[in-house]
Design a protein around this motif. Structure first.
Motif, PDB file in Angstrom:
ATOM      1  N   ARG A 262       7.658  -1.944   7.683  1.00 27.64           N
ATOM      2  CA  ARG A 262       8.441  -1.563   6.493  1.00 27.64           C
ATOM      3  C   ARG A 262       8.169  -2.472   5.303  1.00 27.64           C
ATOM      4  N   ASP A 263       8.075  -3.786   5.544  1.00 25.27           N
ATOM      5  CA  ASP A 263       7.863  -4.708   4.421  1.00 25.27           C
ATOM      6  C   ASP A 263       6.498  -4.482   3.768  1.00 25.27           C
ATOM      7  N   PHE A 264       5.511  -4.046   4.567  1.00 28.11           N
ATOM      8  CA  PHE A 264       4.199  -3.754   4.000  1.00 28.11           C
ATOM      9  C   PHE A 264       4.268  -2.501   3.118  1.00 28.11           C
ATOM     10  N   VAL A 265       5.005  -1.490   3.578  1.00 29.99           N
ATOM     11  CA  VAL A 265       5.174  -0.251   2.795  1.00 29.99           C
ATOM     12  C   VAL A 265       5.807  -0.585   1.442  1.00 29.99           C
ATOM     13  N   VAL A 266       6.840  -1.409   1.469  1.00 32.44           N
ATOM     14  CA  VAL A 266       7.527  -1.816   0.231  1.00 32.44           C
ATOM     15  C   VAL A 266       6.548  -2.557  -0.681  1.00 32.44           C
ATOM     16  N   ARG A 267       5.733  -3.442  -0.106  1.00 31.55           N
ATOM     17  CA  ARG A 267       4.756  -4.199  -0.892  1.00 31.55           C
ATOM     18  C   ARG A 267       3.742  -3.277  -1.573  1.00 31.55           C
ATOM     19  N   VAL A 268       3.249  -2.274  -0.835  1.00 28.76           N
ATOM     20  CA  VAL A 268       2.283  -1.321  -1.400  1.00 28.76           C
ATOM     21  C   VAL A 268       2.937  -0.514  -2.523  1.00 28.76           C
ATOM     22  N   LEU A 269       4.149  -0.038  -2.291  1.00 28.91           N
ATOM     23  CA  LEU A 269       4.853   0.743  -3.316  1.00 28.91           C
ATOM     24  C   LEU A 269       5.042  -0.069  -4.592  1.00 28.91           C
TER      25      LEU A 269
ATOM     26  N   ASP B 157      14.067  -2.652  -4.891  1.00 24.56           N
ATOM     27  CA  ASP B 157      15.141  -1.743  -4.475  1.00 24.56           C
ATOM     28  C   ASP B 157      14.648  -0.291  -4.409  1.00 24.56           C
ATOM     29  N   GLN B 158      13.936   0.144  -5.442  1.00 17.65           N
ATOM     30  CA  GLN B 158      13.390   1.505  -5.453  1.00 17.65           C
ATOM     31  C   GLN B 158      12.404   1.692  -4.304  1.00 17.65           C
ATOM     32  N   ALA B 159      11.535   0.715  -4.110  1.00 13.59           N
ATOM     33  CA  ALA B 159      10.528   0.789  -3.047  1.00 13.59           C
ATOM     34  C   ALA B 159      11.205   0.884  -1.683  1.00 13.59           C
TER      35      ALA B 159
ATOM     36  N   ALA C 129      11.445   8.158   3.409  1.00 12.79           N
ATOM     37  CA  ALA C 129      10.277   8.653   4.150  1.00 12.79           C
ATOM     38  C   ALA C 129      10.476   8.425   5.648  1.00 12.79           C
ATOM     39  N   HIS C 130      11.069   7.290   6.004  1.00 16.97           N
ATOM     40  CA  HIS C 130      11.291   6.962   7.417  1.00 16.97           C
ATOM     41  C   HIS C 130      12.262   7.950   8.070  1.00 16.97           C
ATOM     42  N   THR C 131      13.316   8.321   7.355  1.00 14.92           N
ATOM     43  CA  THR C 131      14.323   9.208   7.947  1.00 14.92           C
ATOM     44  C   THR C 131      13.971  10.684   7.818  1.00 14.92           C
TER      45      THR C 131
ATOM     46  N   VAL D 240       8.796  11.825  -1.991  1.00 13.65           N
ATOM     47  CA  VAL D 240       8.057  11.810  -3.250  1.00 13.65           C
ATOM     48  C   VAL D 240       8.221  10.420  -3.864  1.00 13.65           C
ATOM     49  N   VAL D 241       7.094   9.805  -4.175  1.00 15.33           N
ATOM     50  CA  VAL D 241       7.113   8.466  -4.763  1.00 15.33           C
ATOM     51  C   VAL D 241       7.227   8.574  -6.284  1.00 15.33           C
ATOM     52  N   ALA D 242       6.381   9.423  -6.877  1.00 11.59           N
ATOM     53  CA  ALA D 242       6.347   9.574  -8.334  1.00 11.59           C
ATOM     54  C   ALA D 242       5.568  10.841  -8.679  1.00 11.59           C
TER      55      ALA D 242
END
Length: 102
Positions: free
Chosen positions: A35-42, A51-53, A60-62, A67-69
């Motif tokens: 999860r922390d890697f996903v947040v870092r990439v976002l 917070d948004q990331a 996406a997990h649930t 949609v990211v953007a």
């Protein structure tokens, strides 16, 4: 010397430019990427807050994806490709896709 020519201003036609079609960048959930890697990439690729990331990652997990953007097609595809490559370079199967916005 009188100039009797009637000069009328020409009406200018300003062409209406069609807006380019927009495309969504979608984060697809997987059960392997931390999860922390996903947040870092976002945060890195999409320039969004921690917070948004985190909210996008949890959605996406649930729900399976989120949609990211939304961007023009070229920008959406470039960002999705770069974000996916970031993950591949670290050995993660994280995937970003694009699709036209209805």
């Amino acid at each position: 010397m009188a100039n009797d020519t009637d000069i009328k201003p020409r009406s200018r036609t300003v062409p209406k430019l069609a807006r380019p079609p927009l495309h969504k960048v979608i984060l697809v959930n997987d059960d392997f990427t931390p999860r922390d890697f996903v947040v870092r990439v976002l945060k890195a690729e999409f320039r969004i807050s921690e917070d948004q990331a985190h909210r996008i990652m949890i959605t996406a997990h649930t729900k399976g994806s989120c949609v990211v953007a939304v961007f023009t097609q070229e920008i959406a595809e470039t960002k999705a490709k770069r974000a996916t490559e970031m993950a591949r370079n670290e050995g993660y199967p994280l995937l970003f896709t694009t699709e036209p916005e209805e």
